[in-house]
Motif scaffolding. Structure first.
Motif, PDB file in Angstrom:
ATOM      1  N   ARG A   1       0.833  -1.210   0.000  1.00 26.26           N
ATOM      2  CA  ARG A   1       0.000   0.000   0.000  1.00 26.26           C
ATOM      3  C   ARG A   1       0.863   1.254   0.000  1.00 26.26           C
ATOM      4  O   ARG A   1       0.553   2.239  -0.703  1.00 26.26           O
ATOM      5  N   MET A   2       1.957   1.232   0.765  1.00 30.27           N
ATOM      6  CA  MET A   2       2.850   2.386   0.824  1.00 30.27           C
ATOM      7  C   MET A   2       3.507   2.637  -0.526  1.00 30.27           C
ATOM      8  O   MET A   2       3.685   3.783  -0.949  1.00 30.27           O
ATOM      9  N   LEU A   3       3.858   1.567  -1.213  1.00 28.96           N
ATOM     10  CA  LEU A   3       4.438   1.712  -2.553  1.00 28.96           C
ATOM     11  C   LEU A   3       3.393   2.239  -3.540  1.00 28.96           C
ATOM     12  O   LEU A   3       3.705   3.069  -4.409  1.00 28.96           O
ATOM     13  N   ASN A   4       2.155   1.777  -3.409  1.00 32.05           N
ATOM     14  CA  ASN A   4       1.079   2.267  -4.274  1.00 32.05           C
ATOM     15  C   ASN A   4       0.924   3.778  -4.139  1.00 32.05           C
ATOM     16  O   ASN A   4       0.642   4.485  -5.121  1.00 32.05           O
ATOM     17  N   GLU A   5       1.106   4.271  -2.901  1.00 30.57           N
ATOM     18  CA  GLU A   5       0.934   5.706  -2.654  1.00 30.57           C
ATOM     19  C   GLU A   5       1.978   6.552  -3.366  1.00 30.57           C
ATOM     20  O   GLU A   5       1.770   7.749  -3.564  1.00 30.57           O
ATOM     21  N   ILE A   6       3.115   5.932  -3.714  1.00 30.14           N
ATOM     22  CA  ILE A   6       4.136   6.690  -4.454  1.00 30.14           C
ATOM     23  C   ILE A   6       4.220   6.216  -5.906  1.00 30.14           C
ATOM     24  O   ILE A   6       5.228   6.403  -6.581  1.00 30.14           O
ATOM     25  N   GLY A   7       3.142   5.574  -6.353  1.00 31.09           N
ATOM     26  CA  GLY A   7       3.018   5.247  -7.759  1.00 31.09           C
ATOM     27  C   GLY A   7       3.690   3.965  -8.212  1.00 31.09           C
ATOM     28  O   GLY A   7       3.966   3.791  -9.399  1.00 31.09           O
TER      29      GLY A   7
ATOM     30  N   ASP B   1       8.293   8.238   4.732  1.00 33.62           N
ATOM     31  CA  ASP B   1       9.302   9.160   4.204  1.00 33.62           C
ATOM     32  C   ASP B   1      10.602   8.429   3.893  1.00 33.62           C
ATOM     33  O   ASP B   1      11.244   8.688   2.866  1.00 33.62           O
ATOM     34  N   GLU B   2      10.995   7.502   4.781  1.00 34.74           N
ATOM     35  CA  GLU B   2      12.226   6.748   4.537  1.00 34.74           C
ATOM     36  C   GLU B   2      12.078   5.843   3.318  1.00 34.74           C
ATOM     37  O   GLU B   2      13.028   5.662   2.544  1.00 34.74           O
ATOM     38  N   LEU B   3      10.883   5.276   3.141  1.00 33.84           N
ATOM     39  CA  LEU B   3      10.622   4.450   1.962  1.00 33.84           C
ATOM     40  C   LEU B   3      10.749   5.287   0.693  1.00 33.84           C
ATOM     41  O   LEU B   3      11.406   4.872  -0.275  1.00 33.84           O
TER      42      LEU B   3
END
Length: 250
Positions: A18-24, A103-105
């Motif tokens: 999900r976190m990766l999805n948020e940054i496309g 943010d670190e991701l």
């Protein structure tokens, strides 16, 4: 960018996705074990980037590289402490501490985009990382030999409550309430004692976790340790070591 997540805890894998999805970024696969990952790599084109947990359900993720020549860049996701992470820093490997911060991701992904070129020539030493994270117990002392008059006595590590420094000398204190002088300094013992069992609570003491009788709150945010038989003086966990001590207990 083609990304694969290898993580044995499915909720953690879904959260990272999900976190990766948020940054496309849409991961093309989520794998949960060494065996599953090896089979996947044999039958699929390798991705640009792996997010790789260290401890998987059926072993360490390093075992994947013993079976497959992985051509992807790697960002490790790990809950290991700062000491084990020295291995990653020494080998120029990127890593994210769990729980992963968004943010670190984002910073790690941007750094990969800006600097990385895909190569199958890994610039880091998996064996060195593995050894530092899971050191062999054979490297640690199993017994000490002390001199008593004209005799030598073997003291096995299981019978030692603590090591302590007094009058510029180092002593062993055993579960039967006796103390013996040894030649090692406390500094030398740091690399000789099993870290899961022994912890240096202060400049003066190494204690055995199995010998702890009580832990008491003490002044200035410190802790007082009571061992089973040692009562020569108070054992105080220094303030700067309290956090590490609590982590060690956990």
């Amino acid at each position: 960018m083609k990304v694969v997540i290898i993580e044995d805890e499915k909720p953690a894998a879904r959260r990272l996705s999900r976190m990766l999805n948020e940054i496309g970024i849409e991961p093309i696969a989520m794998l949960h074990s060494v065996e599953e990952a090896v089979n996947w790599f044999y039958s699929n084109e390798h991705p640009d980037l792996l997010f790789l947990d260290i401890q998987l359900s059926d072993g360490l993720s390093f075992e994947i590289f013993e079976e497959v020549e992985v051509k992807s860049a790697i960002i490790f996701t790990t809950a290991y402490d700062e000491y084990a992470l020295k291995a990653f820093k020494l080998n120029s490997v990127d890593y994210l501490l769990k729980p992963i911060d968004s943010d670190e991701l984002n910073n790690a992904v941007n750094q990969f985009k800006n600097t990385h070129t895909i190569t199958n020539d890994h610039s880091f030493n998996f064996e060195q990382i593995k050894d530092l994270i899971s050191p062999s117990e054979t490297n640690y002392k199993k017994r000490f030999t002390v001199k008593i008059g004209q005799h030598l006595k073997m003291i096995f590590i299981e019978s030692i409550e603590c090591f302590y420094s007094e009058d510029k000398a180092t002593h062993i204190h055993t579960i039967d309430g006796r103390s013996y002088l040894i030649e090692d300094t406390l500094e030398q013992l740091e690399t000789k004692l099993q870290p899961d069992t022994f912890f240096r609570v202060s400049r003066k003491y190494f204690i055995n976790i199995n010998a702890i009788k009580d832990i008491i709150s003490y002044s200035n945010s410190r802790l007082k340790i009571v061992l089973q038989s040692y009562n020569e003086s108070e054992i105080i966990v220094s303030r700067e070591r309290v956090k590490d001590f609590k982590n060690w207990l956990g």
